[in-house]
Design a protein around this motif. Sequence first.
Motif, PDB file in Angstrom:
ATOM      1  N   MET A 296      18.903  46.633  30.011  1.00 47.87           N
ATOM      2  CA  MET A 296      18.334  47.895  29.534  1.00 47.87           C
ATOM      3  C   MET A 296      19.428  48.853  29.076  1.00 47.87           C
ATOM      4  SD  MET A 296      15.057  48.748  32.002  1.00 47.87           S
ATOM      5  CE  MET A 296      15.743  48.236  33.582  1.00 47.87           C
ATOM      6  N   SER A 297      20.528  48.882  29.816  1.00 47.49           N
ATOM      7  CA  SER A 297      21.651  49.742  29.437  1.00 47.49           C
ATOM      8  C   SER A 297      22.241  49.313  28.099  1.00 47.49           C
ATOM      9  CB  SER A 297      22.717  49.686  30.535  1.00 47.49           C
ATOM     10  OG  SER A 297      23.835  50.470  30.183  1.00 47.49           O
ATOM     11  N   ARG A 298      22.391  47.995  27.922  1.00 45.33           N
ATOM     12  CA  ARG A 298      22.920  47.482  26.657  1.00 45.33           C
ATOM     13  C   ARG A 298      21.958  47.760  25.508  1.00 45.33           C
ATOM     14  NH1 ARG A 298      24.169  41.389  28.099  1.00 45.33           N
ATOM     15  NH2 ARG A 298      24.236  41.272  25.815  1.00 45.33           N
ATOM     16  N   ALA A 299      20.648  47.656  25.776  1.00 41.47           N
ATOM     17  CA  ALA A 299      19.647  47.916  24.742  1.00 41.47           C
ATOM     18  C   ALA A 299      19.685  49.381  24.309  1.00 41.47           C
ATOM     19  CB  ALA A 299      18.254  47.550  25.248  1.00 41.47           C
ATOM     20  N   LEU A 300      19.781  50.288  25.275  1.00 42.73           N
ATOM     21  CA  LEU A 300      19.870  51.714  24.947  1.00 42.73           C
ATOM     22  C   LEU A 300      21.138  52.014  24.146  1.00 42.73           C
ATOM     23  CD1 LEU A 300      18.661  53.354  28.275  1.00 42.73           C
ATOM     24  CD2 LEU A 300      17.457  53.347  26.084  1.00 42.73           C
ATOM     25  N   GLU A 301      22.228  51.373  24.524  1.00 43.27           N
ATOM     26  CA  GLU A 301      23.487  51.565  23.805  1.00 43.27           C
ATOM     27  C   GLU A 301      23.360  51.077  22.361  1.00 43.27           C
ATOM     28  OE1 GLU A 301      27.371  53.055  23.753  1.00 43.27           O
ATOM     29  OE2 GLU A 301      25.821  53.154  25.302  1.00 43.27           O
ATOM     30  N   TRP A 302      22.675  49.953  22.181  1.00 41.70           N
ATOM     31  CA  TRP A 302      22.452  49.430  20.827  1.00 41.70           C
ATOM     32  C   TRP A 302      21.632  50.414  20.000  1.00 41.70           C
ATOM     33  CZ3 TRP A 302      18.847  48.320  17.207  1.00 41.70           C
ATOM     34  CH2 TRP A 302      19.214  47.481  16.167  1.00 41.70           C
ATOM     35  N   LEU A 303      20.584  50.966  20.591  1.00 41.32           N
ATOM     36  CA  LEU A 303      19.736  51.913  19.871  1.00 41.32           C
ATOM     37  C   LEU A 303      20.504  53.171  19.468  1.00 41.32           C
ATOM     38  CD1 LEU A 303      16.454  51.674  21.987  1.00 41.32           C
ATOM     39  CD2 LEU A 303      16.785  50.844  19.648  1.00 41.32           C
ATOM     40  N   LYS A 304      21.406  53.611  20.322  1.00 40.33           N
ATOM     41  CA  LYS A 304      22.175  54.821  20.034  1.00 40.33           C
ATOM     42  C   LYS A 304      23.220  54.599  18.935  1.00 40.33           C
ATOM     43  CE  LYS A 304      21.611  56.690  24.709  1.00 40.33           C
ATOM     44  NZ  LYS A 304      22.282  56.967  26.005  1.00 40.33           N
ATOM     45  N   ASN A 305      23.662  53.349  18.794  1.00 36.05           N
ATOM     46  CA  ASN A 305      24.747  53.057  17.859  1.00 36.05           C
ATOM     47  C   ASN A 305      24.308  52.363  16.577  1.00 36.05           C
ATOM     48  OD1 ASN A 305      26.763  54.115  19.574  1.00 36.05           O
ATOM     49  ND2 ASN A 305      26.820  52.212  20.752  1.00 36.05           N
TER      50      ASN A 305
ATOM     51  N   ILE B 110      11.449  44.321  21.942  1.00 37.77           N
ATOM     52  CA  ILE B 110      11.524  45.071  20.676  1.00 37.77           C
ATOM     53  C   ILE B 110      12.976  45.236  20.232  1.00 37.77           C
ATOM     54  CG2 ILE B 110      11.075  47.274  19.539  1.00 37.77           C
ATOM     55  CD1 ILE B 110       8.667  47.622  21.448  1.00 37.77           C
ATOM     56  N   VAL B 111      13.838  45.631  21.170  1.00 36.92           N
ATOM     57  CA  VAL B 111      15.246  45.831  20.817  1.00 36.92           C
ATOM     58  C   VAL B 111      15.892  44.510  20.408  1.00 36.92           C
ATOM     59  CG1 VAL B 111      17.491  46.654  21.604  1.00 36.92           C
ATOM     60  CG2 VAL B 111      15.409  47.835  22.333  1.00 36.92           C
ATOM     61  N   HIS B 112      15.542  43.431  21.095  1.00 39.15           N
ATOM     62  CA  HIS B 112      16.042  42.108  20.724  1.00 39.15           C
ATOM     63  C   HIS B 112      15.628  41.780  19.288  1.00 39.15           C
ATOM     64  CE1 HIS B 112      17.041  37.807  22.225  1.00 39.15           C
ATOM     65  NE2 HIS B 112      16.981  37.783  20.895  1.00 39.15           N
ATOM     66  N   ALA B 113      14.363  42.048  18.962  1.00 37.30           N
ATOM     67  CA  ALA B 113      13.873  41.783  17.609  1.00 37.30           C
ATOM     68  C   ALA B 113      14.608  42.644  16.581  1.00 37.30           C
ATOM     69  CB  ALA B 113      12.363  42.029  17.541  1.00 37.30           C
ATOM     70  N   LEU B 114      14.846  43.908  16.913  1.00 45.09           N
ATOM     71  CA  LEU B 114      15.576  44.794  15.995  1.00 45.09           C
ATOM     72  C   LEU B 114      16.995  44.285  15.743  1.00 45.09           C
ATOM     73  CD1 LEU B 114      14.521  48.317  17.338  1.00 45.09           C
ATOM     74  CD2 LEU B 114      13.940  47.332  15.100  1.00 45.09           C
ATOM     75  N   ALA B 115      17.672  43.863  16.809  1.00 48.26           N
ATOM     76  CA  ALA B 115      19.038  43.354  16.677  1.00 48.26           C
ATOM     77  C   ALA B 115      19.061  42.073  15.842  1.00 48.26           C
ATOM     78  CB  ALA B 115      19.641  43.113  18.054  1.00 48.26           C
ATOM     79  N   LEU B 116      18.067  41.204  16.069  1.00 53.10           N
ATOM     80  CA  LEU B 116      17.970  39.968  15.289  1.00 53.10           C
ATOM     81  C   LEU B 116      17.750  40.276  13.812  1.00 53.10           C
ATOM     82  CD1 LEU B 116      17.732  36.869  15.122  1.00 53.10           C
ATOM     83  CD2 LEU B 116      15.289  37.124  15.614  1.00 53.10           C
ATOM     84  N   CYS B 117      16.851  41.225  13.545  1.00 52.97           N
ATOM     85  CA  CYS B 117      16.564  41.603  12.155  1.00 52.97           C
ATOM     86  C   CYS B 117      17.819  42.173  11.476  1.00 52.97           C
ATOM     87  CB  CYS B 117      15.435  42.628  12.107  1.00 52.97           C
ATOM     88  SG  CYS B 117      13.796  41.934  12.425  1.00 52.97           S
ATOM     89  N   LYS B 118      18.562  42.981  12.189  1.00 57.17           N
ATOM     90  CA  LYS B 118      19.777  43.550  11.602  1.00 57.17           C
ATOM     91  C   LYS B 118      20.790  42.453  11.318  1.00 57.17           C
ATOM     92  CE  LYS B 118      22.781  47.461  11.619  1.00 57.17           C
ATOM     93  NZ  LYS B 118      22.898  48.874  12.019  1.00 57.17           N
TER      94      LYS B 118
END
Length: 211
Positions: free
Chosen positions: A177-186, A128-136
């Motif tokens: 997972m740590s990088r994904a959480l960091e992406w979500l926070k930022n 999901i986070v990968h998809a969100l980053a791709l969409c952005k």
Amino acid sequence: MSKKSKFYVVWEGVEPGIYSDWKTCQRQIEGFPFAKYKSFESREAAEIAFEDDPKNYIGKEVKKEALSAEEKARYGFPILHSISVDGAWNTKTGRCEYQGRETSTGALLFHKGPFEDGTNNVMEFLAIVHALALCKQQGWNFPIYSDSRNAINWVKQKRLGTKLQQNGKNQILFDLMSRALEWLKNNTYPNPILKWETKAWGENPADFGRK
């Protein structure tokens, strides 16, 4: 007629996990004091339960999964202009992977793995986070579908609820997972994250087909 397969969740036993046959499950609980386990009709239901508290399942009737035509109609139809993601986890080897596809065409957008010693919900979360980053990155604002309620909640709450233990084999997963959480926070995003209703729509286009 062949007997319908069941999946067995062992929350507390010799080796907690999800097992696709009773004999293997039995080896995890025999002689183990206060073992906690339960059978489920589908892998999806077992995976959701395994990440949850066993008291929500043991001694309680699990809702029947089959839907009538009227019940299916209540779900409507998926939004085709979207991304569908899925994770795959081999309960015997612990290897896992994830991917994302265009819902309308099934075209592959990304695939990562295999990784060692993970879980299906961790894969769904990373997908999901990968998809969100791709969409952005691409400026896309269409929905993202996952069939994991747990992973969807982790993304929305920006925190992980996995029981996975960190070890030498899965260090890369914990880094991701740590990088994904960091992406979500930022980062913020306009994309709705929606539950793919498997019981009504069948498997989503990103499904690995290994159930």
